[in-house]
Design an enzyme around this catalytic site. Structure first.
Site, mmCIF file in Angstrom:
data_model
loop_
_atom_site.group_PDB
_atom_site.id
_atom_site.type_symbol
_atom_site.label_atom_id
_atom_site.label_comp_id
_atom_site.label_asym_id
_atom_site.label_seq_id
_atom_site.Cartn_x
_atom_site.Cartn_y
_atom_site.Cartn_z
ATOM 1 N N GLU A 133 19.087 -70.725 41.239
ATOM 2 C CA GLU A 133 20.452 -70.357 40.788
ATOM 3 C C GLU A 133 21.617 -71.094 40.884
ATOM 4 O O GLU A 133 21.625 -71.463 42.247
ATOM 5 C CB GLU A 133 20.521 -68.979 40.994
ATOM 6 C CG GLU A 133 21.926 -68.103 40.792
ATOM 7 C CD GLU A 133 22.070 -66.601 41.183
ATOM 8 O OE1 GLU A 133 22.789 -65.919 40.516
ATOM 9 O OE2 GLU A 133 21.542 -66.603 42.178
ATOM 10 N N CYS A 172 18.141 -63.975 39.639
ATOM 11 C CA CYS A 172 18.589 -63.358 41.076
ATOM 12 C C CYS A 172 18.455 -62.000 40.775
ATOM 13 O O CYS A 172 17.416 -61.146 40.940
ATOM 14 C CB CYS A 172 19.531 -63.712 41.586
ATOM 15 S SG CYS A 172 19.798 -63.730 43.363
ATOM 16 N N LYS A 208 23.354 -64.211 33.022
ATOM 17 C CA LYS A 208 23.028 -63.126 34.001
ATOM 18 C C LYS A 208 23.500 -61.875 33.551
ATOM 19 O O LYS A 208 24.851 -61.700 33.453
ATOM 20 C CB LYS A 208 23.150 -63.598 35.263
ATOM 21 C CG LYS A 208 22.906 -62.751 36.576
ATOM 22 C CD LYS A 208 23.309 -63.350 37.595
ATOM 23 C CE LYS A 208 22.869 -62.470 39.119
ATOM 24 N NZ LYS A 208 23.387 -62.893 40.189
#
Length: 259
Positions: A44, A144, A110
């Site tokens: 990431e 994540c 995300k």
């Protein structure tokens, strides 16, 4: 279509807010891979580390990092994926890019922003789940904190591989290990997670544990490394289809729709 897909997981330290240095580092690492791999997976925010200082570090979609990914993917005949800070329409996104050798760019923003670090104060959340079709494999892209939310990753699309790229700190790495395995088991899919190592500019330590699990939750990388390392692993569609045929758990999944 490829029955076997070879992945290269690059677990790396990141230079804090230094995109040029990180691109140069990953160029060297990718060039050092002697095996013929299909997909290289980077962490990431691989050009900057997990920074909330977006304004000086963000790039447009035609910026140097996207061009670097396109050039390297074509030159090495591989796909490359990882997330970077993208500025678009006056908004900032933690965006996972998936660049093929042909220059096709898939993108996932995300969805679950990490409120503990006030990520939502800087970045805009994604709204769409993204499945990439690459060499006959359906690949789900995640970043994540998304790992903690199983409803978002639920395998309603029939994907074979789910990818998580991360800056997941040492203090909670046990959860990282457990949740990667859980996402593999509940979705009957290969699950690959690539995390960084080293210290970031905010003083957080990372110890990697990048790994791949099969659709039954078996660890198919040979260890959970805590240092800088490149892991090469092959995943096999026939193996996945066999366990899905024998154990038809996905047929019994609950039907739902996210609003």
């Amino acid at each position: 279509m490829k029955e076997t897909l070879k992945l290269a997981l690059i677990q790396a330290p990141l230079e804090w807010e230094n995109p040029a240095a990180n691109r140069a580092y990953f160029s060297g690492k990718i060039s050092s891979i002697s095996e013929n791999v299909d997909l290289v997976i980077l962490p990431e925010m691989f050009t900057t580390g997990f920074t909330m200082n977006a304004t000086p570090n963000a790039e447009p979609m035609d910026g140097p990092t996207v061009e670097w990914m396109k050039t390297l993917a074509k030159e090495k005949n591989i796909a490359i994926t990882g997330s970077v800070i993208i500025q678009e329409n006056e908004n900032y996104f933690n965006r996972m890019l998936f660049v093929t050798p042909e220059g096709v760019i898939g993108k996932y923003d995300k969805r679950h922003l990490f409120t503990l670090a006030k990520e939502e104060k800087t970045y805009s959340p994604g709204k769409e789940k993204v499945i990439i079709d690459y060499k006959g494999w359906n690949i789900c892209l995640m970043i994540c904190y998304d790992l903690r939310f199983p409803v978002w990753s639920r395998n309603v699309e029939g994907y074979e591989l789910i990818l998580y790229v991360a800056n997941w700190p040492k203090a909670r790495v046990n959860a990282w290990d457990i949740l990667l395995q859980a996402r593999a088991v509940e979705n009957m899919a290969y699950c690959a997670g690539v995390n960084r190592v080293g210290m970031d500019g905010d003083g957080y330590e990372y110890v990697g544990h990048s790994a791949v699990y099969d659709g039954l939750g078996k660890l198919i990388t040979d260890s959970l490394p805590e240092e800088e390392e490149i892991k090469i692993v092959s995943i096999d569609k026939e193996h996945l289809e066999k366990i899905r045929t024998q154990l038809k758990f996905l047929n019994d999944k609950d039907e739902f729709q996210l609003l």
